[in-house]
Scaffold this active site. Structure first.
Site, short mmCIF file in Angstrom:
data_model
loop_
_atom_site.label_atom_id
_atom_site.label_comp_id
_atom_site.label_asym_id
_atom_site.label_seq_id
_atom_site.Cartn_x
_atom_site.Cartn_y
_atom_site.Cartn_z
N TYR A 12 13.99 30.15 8.88
CA TYR A 12 12.71 30.80 9.18
C TYR A 12 12.47 30.89 10.67
O TYR A 12 12.78 29.97 11.43
CB TYR A 12 11.55 30.00 8.58
CG TYR A 12 11.39 30.17 7.10
CD1 TYR A 12 11.10 31.43 6.54
CD2 TYR A 12 11.50 29.08 6.24
CE1 TYR A 12 10.92 31.57 5.18
CE2 TYR A 12 11.32 29.22 4.87
CZ TYR A 12 11.03 30.47 4.35
OH TYR A 12 10.86 30.61 3.00
N LYS B 266 0.84 -1.20 0.00
CA LYS B 266 0.00 0.00 0.00
C LYS B 266 0.88 1.25 0.00
O LYS B 266 2.09 1.17 0.31
CB LYS B 266 -0.92 -0.02 1.22
CG LYS B 266 -0.19 0.02 2.56
CD LYS B 266 -1.12 -0.35 3.72
CE LYS B 266 -0.35 -0.35 5.03
NZ LYS B 266 -1.16 -0.92 6.14
C1 LIG Z 1 -0.38 -1.93 6.79
C2 LIG Z 1 -0.95 -3.20 7.29
C3 LIG Z 1 -0.14 -4.32 7.49
C4 LIG Z 1 1.37 -4.28 7.44
O1 LIG Z 1 1.82 -3.78 8.67
P1 LIG Z 1 3.40 -3.66 8.98
O2 LIG Z 1 3.44 -3.19 10.38
O3 LIG Z 1 3.92 -2.64 8.02
O4 LIG Z 1 3.97 -4.99 8.75
C5 LIG Z 1 -0.75 -5.52 7.81
N1 LIG Z 1 -2.10 -5.60 7.95
C6 LIG Z 1 -2.91 -4.53 7.81
C7 LIG Z 1 -4.37 -4.68 8.01
C8 LIG Z 1 -2.36 -3.29 7.49
O5 LIG Z 1 -3.16 -2.23 7.36
#
Ligand SMILES: *Cc1c(COP(=O)(O)O)cnc(C)c1O
Length: 357
Positions: free
Chosen positions: A253, A34
């Site tokens: 800044y 993702k």
């Molecule tokens: C993002 C996500 C993962 C992966 O989690 P990590 O901590 O990056 O391994 C697994 N399951 C779900 C439902 C997620 O949203």
């Protein structure tokens, strides 16, 4: 060209993926890609993991992109279909969809599909963000089993605190998940990276490694290197300007940082519009010639400034690592009060990625 580049080592991602396999021999996994593969470039990462059993994404738009890159692998949509008209498309793309609410389940049952979907009923085992309570989930299992729209009926849940070793909620969540052992689901999935690395009892069915694939740590206090994972991304730049400021001069800044003594200041072409957090406080480390040097002054949109006192040899053109193999993203994140996940996934589209194979 502006000296700012994210180099992504795809062999490190393959190594980390192999580590998942080694940790849980024989168990399939959804490689979580993702958010543009946590900033690493979904196209290249999906192609590098050609052999993966599956991929997991947040939403249908991401799933469509992954399907375009891999015709065979299972692709799990973690939030499921967010409107009824997404179901036919999900079926056409041959996706695995999470069903995490009554609205989603009703919409699925009200849709006619050419081809049934693999459905993952989400148990709210304690995160209280998505999913059904156990009793409600049993009822949905009964209603969805045998429905024309459902090809395979599976169980999924997600940990809230697997990154905090020994947190009592984790055992509670595993208990809630196991309380459904008697329900004849076809497949099950529970473990994220933290659980894959530290909770053997949670490695049930399909694994869902995310952050560990990219070589960062899921644990607030754990160094990724100690877990055997290799960092995949190196964000690097070079000094575009160097100057001396007098004691009492301010930098940047808001004039918020004032030199306590005469100081050489280096300027880097990387700012919050590149994804480097504006919240990074003075002292946040950067790496020059193997030495940690502190950020000073406020991060601007396109630039940031560092104190070069520890590296008198540094001049315009000297390379700087913002994070990477020599400076774990987790260390930078900790200095900024955040986690590696956020820094990696927020790396802006305007930062060029170079992929090494
Ligand atoms: C993002 C996500 C993962 C992966 O989690 P990590 O901590 O990056 O391994 C697994 N399951 C779900 C439902 C997620 O949203």
């Amino acid at each position: 060209m502006r000296p700012l580049l994210a180099t992504v080592d795809l062999s490190a991602i393959r190594h980390n993926h192999a580590l998942v396999r080694a940790r849980a021999a024989g168990q399939p996994s959804f490689a979580v890609v993702k958010a543009n593969a946590y900033g690493h470039g979904v196209r290249e990462v999906v192609c590098a993991l050609e052999e993966a059993d599956g991929f997991a994404v947040a939403c249908l738009e991401e799933a469509g992109e992954v399907r375009g890159l891999n015709a065979r692998a299972r692709i799990l949509v973690l939030q499921g279909c967010l409107s009824a008209d997404e179901y036919p498309l999900a079926a056409q793309l041959d996706l695995d969809v999470v069903v995490q609410s009554a609205e989603q389940a009703e919409a699925l049952l009200a849709t006619r599909l050419r081809q049934p979907l693999r459905v993952w009923l989400k148990l709210d085992s304690g995160m209280h963000r998505l999913g059904f309570a156990a009793a409600e989930l049993r009822r949905w299992h009964a209603r969805l089993s045998g429905a024309a729209q459902v090809g395979e009926l599976n169980l999924i849940s997600h940990f809230a605190c697997a990154d905090l070793p020994g947190h009592p909620l984790t055992a509670q969540q595993i208990g809630a998940f196991r309380s459904l052992d008697d329900v004849p689901f076809a497949q099950r999935s529970l473990a994220n990276s933290a659980a894959i690395l530290a909770l053997p009892e949670a490695r049930l069915g399909w694994l869902r490694p995310g952050i560990m694939l990219y070589g960062a740590s899921p644990f607030a206090d754990g160094a990724a290197a100690a877990l055997g994972v290799r960092p995949a991304m190196s964000l690097s730049g070079a000094l575009i300007a160097v100057r001396e400021v007098a004691a009492g001069d301010s930098v940047g800044y808001g004039a918020g940082w004032v030199a306590p003594r005469p100081t050489r200041i280096g300027t880097l072409s990387c700012g919050y519009a590149d994804g480097y957090p504006r919240s990074a406080p003075p002292g946040t480390p950067l790496l020059i010639d193997g030495q940690r040097v502190p950020l000073v002054g406020r991060v601007s949109m396109d630039m940031l400034t560092v104190d070069l006192s520890a590296v008198p040899q540094a001049r315009v053109g000297t390379p700087v690592e913002l994070w990477g193999a020599g400076l774990p993203v987790d260390e930078v994140a900790a200095a900024c009060g955040t986690i590696g996940y956020e820094l990696l996934s927020q790396l802006a589209a305007r930062v060029p990625r170079r992929h090494r194979y």
